[in-house]
Motif scaffolding. Structure first.
Motif, PDB file in Angstrom:
ATOM      1  N   ASP A 213       4.570  13.955   1.857  1.00 42.24           N
ATOM      2  CA  ASP A 213       5.940  13.465   1.783  1.00 42.24           C
ATOM      3  C   ASP A 213       6.290  12.752   3.083  1.00 42.24           C
TER       4      ASP A 213
ATOM      5  N   HIS B 213      -1.954  13.391  -0.421  1.00 39.07           N
ATOM      6  CA  HIS B 213      -0.729  12.619  -0.183  1.00 39.07           C
ATOM      7  C   HIS B 213       0.330  13.545   0.399  1.00 39.07           C
TER       8      HIS B 213
ATOM      9  N   LEU C 212       9.464   7.158   2.057  1.00 37.41           N
ATOM     10  CA  LEU C 212       8.744   6.799   0.832  1.00 37.41           C
ATOM     11  C   LEU C 212       9.663   6.056  -0.127  1.00 37.41           C
TER      12      LEU C 212
ATOM     13  N   ARG D 119       4.713   2.963   0.211  1.00 40.86           N
ATOM     14  CA  ARG D 119       4.291   3.458  -1.101  1.00 40.86           C
ATOM     15  C   ARG D 119       3.578   4.800  -1.038  1.00 40.86           C
ATOM     16  N   ALA D 120       2.934   5.085   0.087  1.00 44.19           N
ATOM     17  CA  ALA D 120       2.197   6.351   0.194  1.00 44.19           C
ATOM     18  C   ALA D 120       2.005   6.696   1.664  1.00 44.19           C
TER      19      ALA D 120
END
Length: 84
Positions: A20, A18, A24, A41-42
């Motif tokens: 940044d 994952h 987000l 969300r991701a």
């Protein structure tokens, strides 16, 4: 990279594939899917198969969006989203 270095188009790794992203948790418009609005969300690679064996997906990250008010999430190319 888990050590906090930059990876994948200048995004900082958050671990487990994952990354940044400045949007987000914010509402975004997805131009790749008829300008529908969702919440980012991701920012992580897409998973192309279901398995019971844990693994860290590989590949370029995609934007994982959740619909406002709940429902089935979807993915889109990161270049297709922008802040509402």
């Amino acid at each position: 990279m888990a050590d906090g270095s930059m990876d994948t188009k200048g995004s900082k790794s958050l671990g487990l594939a994952h990354f940044d992203h400045p949007l987000l948790g914010h509402q975004v418009v997805d131009h790749g899917h008829d300008d529908v609005i969702g919440v980012l969300r991701a920012f992580a690679p897409a998973v192309d198969k279901a398995t019971l064996v844990p693994f860290v997906p590989k590949g370029d990250p995609v934007a994982w969006l959740a619909p406002l008010g709940g429902g089935v999430a979807w993915t889109t190319h990161p270049d297709e989203i922008e802040a509402v």
